[in-house]
Design a protein around this motif. Structure first.
Motif, PDB file in Angstrom:
ATOM      1  N   HIS A  61       0.845  -1.196   0.000  1.00  0.00           N
ATOM      2  CA  HIS A  61       0.000   0.000   0.000  1.00  0.00           C
ATOM      3  C   HIS A  61       0.879   1.245   0.000  1.00  0.00           C
ATOM      4  O   HIS A  61       1.763   1.378   0.853  1.00  0.00           O
ATOM      5  CB  HIS A  61      -0.881   0.044   1.250  1.00  0.00           C
ATOM      6  N   LEU A  62       0.620   2.141  -0.941  1.00  0.00           N
ATOM      7  CA  LEU A  62       1.275   3.449  -0.983  1.00  0.00           C
ATOM      8  C   LEU A  62       0.187   4.492  -0.776  1.00  0.00           C
ATOM      9  O   LEU A  62      -0.860   4.425  -1.436  1.00  0.00           O
ATOM     10  CB  LEU A  62       1.968   3.676  -2.324  1.00  0.00           C
ATOM     11  N   VAL A  63       0.406   5.438   0.123  1.00  0.00           N
ATOM     12  CA  VAL A  63      -0.605   6.450   0.427  1.00  0.00           C
ATOM     13  C   VAL A  63      -0.008   7.843   0.200  1.00  0.00           C
ATOM     14  O   VAL A  63       0.579   8.434   1.099  1.00  0.00           O
ATOM     15  CB  VAL A  63      -1.132   6.304   1.873  1.00  0.00           C
ATOM     16  N   PRO A  64      -0.146   8.351  -1.045  1.00  0.00           N
ATOM     17  CA  PRO A  64       0.324   9.712  -1.326  1.00  0.00           C
ATOM     18  C   PRO A  64      -0.776  10.730  -1.021  1.00  0.00           C
ATOM     19  O   PRO A  64      -1.940  10.366  -0.815  1.00  0.00           O
ATOM     20  CB  PRO A  64       0.604   9.666  -2.834  1.00  0.00           C
ATOM     21  N   LYS A  65      -0.418  11.988  -1.023  1.00  0.00           N
ATOM     22  CA  LYS A  65      -1.403  13.062  -0.908  1.00  0.00           C
ATOM     23  C   LYS A  65      -2.249  13.074  -2.177  1.00  0.00           C
ATOM     24  O   LYS A  65      -1.760  12.751  -3.260  1.00  0.00           O
ATOM     25  CB  LYS A  65      -0.728  14.426  -0.716  1.00  0.00           C
ATOM     26  N   GLN A  66      -3.499  13.481  -2.063  1.00  0.00           N
ATOM     27  CA  GLN A  66      -4.403  13.518  -3.211  1.00  0.00           C
ATOM     28  C   GLN A  66      -3.859  14.429  -4.305  1.00  0.00           C
ATOM     29  O   GLN A  66      -4.021  14.149  -5.488  1.00  0.00           O
ATOM     30  CB  GLN A  66      -5.808  13.947  -2.766  1.00  0.00           C
ATOM     31  N   GLU A  67      -3.180  15.486  -3.927  1.00  0.00           N
ATOM     32  CA  GLU A  67      -2.635  16.413  -4.929  1.00  0.00           C
ATOM     33  C   GLU A  67      -1.602  15.750  -5.841  1.00  0.00           C
ATOM     34  O   GLU A  67      -1.322  16.233  -6.931  1.00  0.00           O
ATOM     35  CB  GLU A  67      -2.041  17.646  -4.258  1.00  0.00           C
ATOM     36  N   ARG A  73      -0.671   8.403 -10.962  1.00  0.00           N
ATOM     37  CA  ARG A  73      -1.454   7.630 -11.928  1.00  0.00           C
ATOM     38  C   ARG A  73      -0.779   7.658 -13.301  1.00  0.00           C
ATOM     39  O   ARG A  73      -0.723   6.644 -13.994  1.00  0.00           O
ATOM     40  CB  ARG A  73      -2.875   8.185 -12.022  1.00  0.00           C
ATOM     41  N   SER A  74      -0.249   8.799 -13.696  1.00  0.00           N
ATOM     42  CA  SER A  74       0.411   8.894 -15.004  1.00  0.00           C
ATOM     43  C   SER A  74       1.661   8.015 -15.058  1.00  0.00           C
ATOM     44  O   SER A  74       1.989   7.462 -16.113  1.00  0.00           O
ATOM     45  CB  SER A  74       0.738  10.342 -15.363  1.00  0.00           C
ATOM     46  N   THR A 100     -15.267  14.578  -6.400  1.00  0.00           N
ATOM     47  CA  THR A 100     -15.244  13.330  -7.151  1.00  0.00           C
ATOM     48  C   THR A 100     -13.986  12.550  -6.787  1.00  0.00           C
ATOM     49  O   THR A 100     -12.983  13.125  -6.358  1.00  0.00           O
ATOM     50  CB  THR A 100     -15.271  13.577  -8.678  1.00  0.00           C
ATOM     51  N   SER A 101     -14.055  11.239  -6.953  1.00  0.00           N
ATOM     52  CA  SER A 101     -12.921  10.371  -6.673  1.00  0.00           C
ATOM     53  C   SER A 101     -12.883   9.275  -7.717  1.00  0.00           C
ATOM     54  O   SER A 101     -13.878   8.583  -7.938  1.00  0.00           O
ATOM     55  CB  SER A 101     -13.044   9.749  -5.279  1.00  0.00           C
ATOM     56  N   GLU A 102     -11.737   9.134  -8.359  1.00  0.00           N
ATOM     57  CA  GLU A 102     -11.563   8.082  -9.352  1.00  0.00           C
ATOM     58  C   GLU A 102     -10.987   6.832  -8.697  1.00  0.00           C
ATOM     59  O   GLU A 102     -10.104   6.910  -7.845  1.00  0.00           O
ATOM     60  CB  GLU A 102     -10.595   8.534 -10.446  1.00  0.00           C
ATOM     61  N   THR A 103     -11.504   5.678  -9.107  1.00  0.00           N
ATOM     62  CA  THR A 103     -10.888   4.393  -8.799  1.00  0.00           C
ATOM     63  C   THR A 103     -10.461   3.796 -10.131  1.00  0.00           C
ATOM     64  O   THR A 103     -11.262   3.711 -11.058  1.00  0.00           O
ATOM     65  CB  THR A 103     -11.877   3.445  -8.095  1.00  0.00           C
ATOM     66  N   ALA A 104      -9.193   3.433 -10.242  1.00  0.00           N
ATOM     67  CA  ALA A 104      -8.666   2.827 -11.455  1.00  0.00           C
ATOM     68  C   ALA A 104      -8.018   1.494 -11.095  1.00  0.00           C
ATOM     69  O   ALA A 104      -7.358   1.383 -10.056  1.00  0.00           O
ATOM     70  CB  ALA A 104      -7.645   3.752 -12.122  1.00  0.00           C
ATOM     71  N   VAL A 105      -8.225   0.493 -11.949  1.00  0.00           N
ATOM     72  CA  VAL A 105      -7.703  -0.846 -11.676  1.00  0.00           C
ATOM     73  C   VAL A 105      -6.977  -1.365 -12.909  1.00  0.00           C
ATOM     74  O   VAL A 105      -7.489  -1.275 -14.022  1.00  0.00           O
ATOM     75  CB  VAL A 105      -8.837  -1.829 -11.303  1.00  0.00           C
ATOM     76  N   ARG A 121      -9.500   9.848   3.669  1.00  0.00           N
ATOM     77  CA  ARG A 121      -9.476  11.309   3.858  1.00  0.00           C
ATOM     78  C   ARG A 121      -9.545  11.949   2.486  1.00  0.00           C
ATOM     79  O   ARG A 121      -9.012  11.422   1.523  1.00  0.00           O
ATOM     80  CB  ARG A 121      -8.193  11.734   4.573  1.00  0.00           C
ATOM     81  N   ILE A 122     -10.169  13.085   2.418  1.00  0.00           N
ATOM     82  CA  ILE A 122     -10.352  13.756   1.126  1.00  0.00           C
ATOM     83  C   ILE A 122      -9.023  14.194   0.514  1.00  0.00           C
ATOM     84  O   ILE A 122      -8.904  14.348  -0.697  1.00  0.00           O
ATOM     85  CB  ILE A 122     -11.348  14.926   1.270  1.00  0.00           C
ATOM     86  N   ASP A 123      -7.985  14.342   1.358  1.00  0.00           N
ATOM     87  CA  ASP A 123      -6.690  14.807   0.857  1.00  0.00           C
ATOM     88  C   ASP A 123      -5.665  13.687   0.712  1.00  0.00           C
ATOM     89  O   ASP A 123      -4.486  13.943   0.524  1.00  0.00           O
ATOM     90  CB  ASP A 123      -6.147  15.922   1.752  1.00  0.00           C
ATOM     91  N   GLU A 124      -6.108  12.411   0.793  1.00  0.00           N
ATOM     92  CA  GLU A 124      -5.188  11.287   0.624  1.00  0.00           C
ATOM     93  C   GLU A 124      -5.697  10.329  -0.439  1.00  0.00           C
ATOM     94  O   GLU A 124      -6.901  10.123  -0.584  1.00  0.00           O
ATOM     95  CB  GLU A 124      -5.029  10.507   1.932  1.00  0.00           C
ATOM     96  N   SER A 125      -4.764   9.739  -1.147  1.00  0.00           N
ATOM     97  CA  SER A 125      -5.057   8.710  -2.143  1.00  0.00           C
ATOM     98  C   SER A 125      -4.456   7.401  -1.652  1.00  0.00           C
ATOM     99  O   SER A 125      -3.734   7.379  -0.646  1.00  0.00           O
ATOM    100  CB  SER A 125      -4.430   9.086  -3.487  1.00  0.00           C
TER     101      SER A 125
END
Length: 153
Positions: A61-67, A73-74, A100-105, A121-125
């Motif tokens: 599991h990697l938990v970066p900031k949402q920003e 993802r790129s 909005t929140s994207e889930t990609a698999v 959290r809204i500020d974490e991915s």
């Protein structure tokens, strides 16, 4: 990153003093979750953990900031191509704000990668690299434990 899904982890223990010099484990005695330091990403701040099942790496599991989600993802798209599944959902923060929140698999035969733009959290991915067979086995064991506990009520 040097972590093999489905295998026993073979990472060194982090030094007790000073910064980590490469990927290492902060809590080497844990049998379920290993906390990592010394990640190879210098421009994306995140926490990371290895989730074990029967002593083998079931997920990372990697938990970066949402920003940083779009940039992370790129990197995945560049390396693995477009995701096999995507979903956009509207979420509501505790404050009532909507986003909005994207889930990609990306799903292969043995491994999946799942990204969730806003997680817990809204500020974490979160980005999860998972070993499919071990994850299914762990989920089945958890369900059986729940049934066993419920039968004792």
């Amino acid at each position: 990153m040097g972590i093999e899904l489905g295998a026993r982890p073979s990472l060194p223990t982090c030094p007790q003093a000073g910064p980590a010099k490469g990927l290492c484990v902060q809590n080497p005695g844990s049998e379920t979750i290993l906390l990592l330091s010394g990640l190879p990403f210098t421009d994306i701040v995140m926490t990371a953990s290895v989730h074990l099942h029967d002593g083998k790496v079931a997920a990372v599991h990697l938990v970066p900031k949402q920003e940083d989600y779009a940039r992370f993802r790129s990197i995945l798209v560049e390396k693995y191509g477009e995701p096999t599944e995507t979903e956009i959902a509207e979420i509501t923060a505790i404050s009532g704000a909507k986003a909005t929140s994207e889930t990609a698999v990306w799903r292969g035969n043995a491994v999946s990668i799942t990204t969730i733009e806003r997680f817990q959290r809204i500020d974490e991915s979160i980005v999860v690299f998972g070993h499919l067979a071990l994850q299914l086995e762990a989920a089945a064991r958890l369900e059986q434990a729940k049934r066993d506990a419920a039968s004792k009520l």
